[in-house]
Design a protein around this motif. Structure first.
Motif, PDB file in Angstrom:
ATOM      1  N   ASP A 182      -2.066  14.511 -17.016  1.00 44.84           N
ATOM      2  CA  ASP A 182      -2.627  13.226 -17.423  1.00 44.84           C
ATOM      3  C   ASP A 182      -3.356  12.513 -16.302  1.00 44.84           C
ATOM      4  N   ALA A 183      -3.073  12.912 -15.061  1.00 42.35           N
ATOM      5  CA  ALA A 183      -3.546  12.122 -13.921  1.00 42.35           C
ATOM      6  C   ALA A 183      -4.978  12.458 -13.558  1.00 42.35           C
ATOM      7  N   PRO A 184      -5.921  11.539 -13.750  1.00 44.35           N
ATOM      8  CA  PRO A 184      -7.291  11.789 -13.314  1.00 44.35           C
ATOM      9  C   PRO A 184      -7.378  11.706 -11.808  1.00 44.35           C
ATOM     10  N   ASP A 185      -8.485  12.226 -11.274  1.00 45.37           N
ATOM     11  CA  ASP A 185      -8.681  12.132  -9.833  1.00 45.37           C
ATOM     12  C   ASP A 185      -8.797  10.675  -9.427  1.00 45.37           C
ATOM     13  N   SER A 186      -8.421  10.405  -8.191  1.00 46.95           N
ATOM     14  CA  SER A 186      -8.559   9.059  -7.662  1.00 46.95           C
ATOM     15  C   SER A 186     -10.028   8.746  -7.460  1.00 46.95           C
ATOM     16  N   PRO A 187     -10.377   7.458  -7.330  1.00 44.10           N
ATOM     17  CA  PRO A 187     -11.774   7.101  -7.094  1.00 44.10           C
ATOM     18  C   PRO A 187     -12.327   7.798  -5.861  1.00 44.10           C
ATOM     19  N   ALA A 188     -13.605   8.110  -5.909  1.00 47.02           N
ATOM     20  CA  ALA A 188     -14.230   8.836  -4.810  1.00 47.02           C
ATOM     21  C   ALA A 188     -14.070   8.088  -3.501  1.00 47.02           C
ATOM     22  N   TYR A 242      -1.661   9.717   6.858  1.00 49.21           N
ATOM     23  CA  TYR A 242      -0.844   8.736   6.151  1.00 49.21           C
ATOM     24  C   TYR A 242      -1.286   7.302   6.461  1.00 49.21           C
ATOM     25  N   GLY A 243      -1.580   7.016   7.716  1.00 48.56           N
ATOM     26  CA  GLY A 243      -2.008   5.674   8.094  1.00 48.56           C
ATOM     27  C   GLY A 243      -3.323   5.297   7.442  1.00 48.56           C
ATOM     28  N   ALA A 244      -4.300   6.199   7.502  1.00 44.86           N
ATOM     29  CA  ALA A 244      -5.598   5.923   6.891  1.00 44.86           C
ATOM     30  C   ALA A 244      -5.472   5.774   5.385  1.00 44.86           C
ATOM     31  N   ALA A 245      -4.575   6.554   4.773  1.00 43.94           N
ATOM     32  CA  ALA A 245      -4.385   6.473   3.326  1.00 43.94           C
ATOM     33  C   ALA A 245      -3.844   5.102   2.921  1.00 43.94           C
ATOM     34  N   GLN A 246      -2.980   4.535   3.737  1.00 46.07           N
ATOM     35  CA  GLN A 246      -2.445   3.208   3.432  1.00 46.07           C
ATOM     36  C   GLN A 246      -3.555   2.163   3.393  1.00 46.07           C
ATOM     37  N   HIS A 247      -4.433   2.196   4.382  1.00 50.33           N
ATOM     38  CA  HIS A 247      -5.495   1.193   4.450  1.00 50.33           C
ATOM     39  C   HIS A 247      -6.552   1.429   3.378  1.00 50.33           C
ATOM     40  N   GLU A 248      -6.805   2.687   3.039  1.00 48.09           N
ATOM     41  CA  GLU A 248      -7.741   2.977   1.956  1.00 48.09           C
ATOM     42  C   GLU A 248      -7.184   2.462   0.627  1.00 48.09           C
ATOM     43  N   THR A 249      -5.887   2.627   0.428  1.00 48.13           N
ATOM     44  CA  THR A 249      -5.254   2.119  -0.788  1.00 48.13           C
ATOM     45  C   THR A 249      -5.339   0.599  -0.854  1.00 48.13           C
ATOM     46  N   LYS A 250      -5.124  -0.066   0.276  1.00 47.47           N
ATOM     47  CA  LYS A 250      -5.202  -1.532   0.289  1.00 47.47           C
ATOM     48  C   LYS A 250      -6.607  -2.020  -0.040  1.00 47.47           C
ATOM     49  N   SER A 266     -12.665  13.484  -4.530  1.00 42.54           N
ATOM     50  CA  SER A 266     -11.620  12.644  -5.103  1.00 42.54           C
ATOM     51  C   SER A 266     -10.260  13.251  -4.818  1.00 42.54           C
ATOM     52  N   PRO A 267      -9.783  13.147  -3.583  1.00 47.95           N
ATOM     53  CA  PRO A 267      -8.478  13.726  -3.266  1.00 47.95           C
ATOM     54  C   PRO A 267      -7.353  12.995  -3.983  1.00 47.95           C
ATOM     55  N   SER A 268      -6.305  13.718  -4.314  1.00 45.41           N
ATOM     56  CA  SER A 268      -5.143  13.108  -4.949  1.00 45.41           C
ATOM     57  C   SER A 268      -4.404  12.243  -3.941  1.00 45.41           C
ATOM     58  N   ALA A 269      -3.465  11.444  -4.447  1.00 48.19           N
ATOM     59  CA  ALA A 269      -2.658  10.608  -3.556  1.00 48.19           C
ATOM     60  C   ALA A 269      -1.908  11.471  -2.551  1.00 48.19           C
ATOM     61  N   ARG A 270      -1.318  12.577  -3.011  1.00 43.56           N
ATOM     62  CA  ARG A 270      -0.584  13.450  -2.093  1.00 43.56           C
ATOM     63  C   ARG A 270      -1.501  14.015  -1.015  1.00 43.56           C
ATOM     64  N   GLN A 271      -2.707  14.427  -1.399  1.00 38.26           N
ATOM     65  CA  GLN A 271      -3.646  14.969  -0.413  1.00 38.26           C
ATOM     66  C   GLN A 271      -4.006  13.930   0.633  1.00 38.26           C
ATOM     67  N   ARG A 272      -4.211  12.697   0.203  1.00 38.91           N
ATOM     68  CA  ARG A 272      -4.544  11.643   1.157  1.00 38.91           C
ATOM     69  C   ARG A 272      -3.371  11.340   2.075  1.00 38.91           C
ATOM     70  N   SER A 310       0.829  -1.206   0.000  1.00 37.92           N
ATOM     71  CA  SER A 310       0.000   0.000   0.000  1.00 37.92           C
ATOM     72  C   SER A 310       0.860   1.251   0.000  1.00 37.92           C
ATOM     73  N   VAL A 311       1.912   1.266   0.821  1.00 37.27           N
ATOM     74  CA  VAL A 311       2.838   2.398   0.847  1.00 37.27           C
ATOM     75  C   VAL A 311       3.505   2.554  -0.512  1.00 37.27           C
TER      76      VAL A 311
END
Length: 282
Positions: free
Chosen positions: A90-96, A119-127, A108-114, A73-74
């Motif tokens: 080129d980069a579309p927004d991430s899924p809602a 950071y911890g919540a972003a890892q689990h959301e990505t997984k 639809s926040p970008s990866a950097r925004q998440r 995930s990281v």
């Protein structure tokens, strides 16, 4: 290096998997408008990332994974942020990510925004996203097994650059060199590459499957400097400087691979990227 023991990737390669022709190399990535957008780090040593709106050194946190299952995930999350930095057009927004039943507009926040928000919540959301419909396009991949390569490739594709996964068989040195040479070339052009690592049946049956994920990358941020190749390890949050020979000759120090001996799978770009501002070639 004498081959001993077996890996899942060796078995699958013996059945004919992982023998697809490698794609055309992507065009060199442009330099990002903001060099700080390369969240995988631009020098050897520990990597830290900003948190919230605090731009001071105290407002940063280690880029390491938050639990034993989020190395993939990281790797995906930080690679997405880097790809967004060099391909913003080129980069579309991430899924809602706003729940459908929340009564709030979907965002639809970008990866950097998440990353900088939590950071911890972003890892689990990505997984959740990489593991959803990750097996045969239907079943959810078990979260305790980490991130599957095909799920990582699909999620990285949301940046506008298609990715694919490729088996690396340690039993075949020519095959290993071919795939890892391609991976290095992609990284040197400014595209992060995910490398799955593991051991073999000498250690245990469980060690023969992919066990960890590291990121091979070369920051396209300094126009007049010689390109540097790094392996970022989410377990420690550290960048290790590595050279092409160490990778393609299978002599990569285990500490660069999260303590594992072999590279057994790779996730890299699957299409030439159209760019205008090119990175200096090595």
């Amino acid at each position: 290096m004498v081959q001993s023991g077996y890996q899942l990737s060796t078995f699958l390669y013996g059945l004919g998997a992982g023998r697809r022709r490698l794609p055309t190399l992507p065009a060199p990535a442009p330099f990002p408008d903001d060099p700080n957008g390369w969240l995988l780090g631009v020098q050897p040593g520990e990597v830290s990332i900003p948190q919230g709106g605090d731009t001071s050194p105290h407002g940063r946190t280690s880029a390491r994974q938050t639990d034993p299952t989020t190395c993939g995930s990281v790797s995906v999350l930080l690679s997405q942020a880097c790809l967004d930095a060099v391909h913003p057009q080129d980069a579309p927004d991430s899924p809602a990510t706003t729940p459908l039943n929340s009564g709030q507009p979907a965002t639809s926040p970008s990866a950097r925004q998440r990353i900088v928000t939590d950071y911890g919540a972003a890892q689990h959301e990505t997984k959740k996203r990489t593991n959803s419909r990750a097996f045969a396009g239907i079943w959810t991949w078990p979260h305790r097994w980490g991130t599957p390569p095909w799920g990582a490739a699909r999620e990285l594709g949301t940046t506008g650059v298609r990715y694919r996964h490729q088996i690396v068989s340690p039993a075949s040195l020519p095959h290993t060199r071919k795939v890892l040479t391609y991976a290095v070339d992609c990284a040197m052009r400014g595209y992060p590459v995910l490398l799955y690592t593991g051991s073999d049946t000498r250690v245990s049956v469980s060690a023969a499957v992919p066990r960890h994920v590291v990121v091979l990358h070369s920051p396209p941020v300094v126009a007049d400097a010689a390109p540097t190749l790094f392996l970022f390890d989410p377990a420690t949050g550290v960048n290790h400087a590595v050279n092409r020979d160490e990778l393609t000759n299978r002599d990569t120090p285990p500490e660069f691979l999260g303590g594992w001996r072999h590279i057994v799978w790779a996730v890299f770009p699957n299409q030439p990227a159209q760019t205008t501002q090119q990175k200096v070639e090595p």
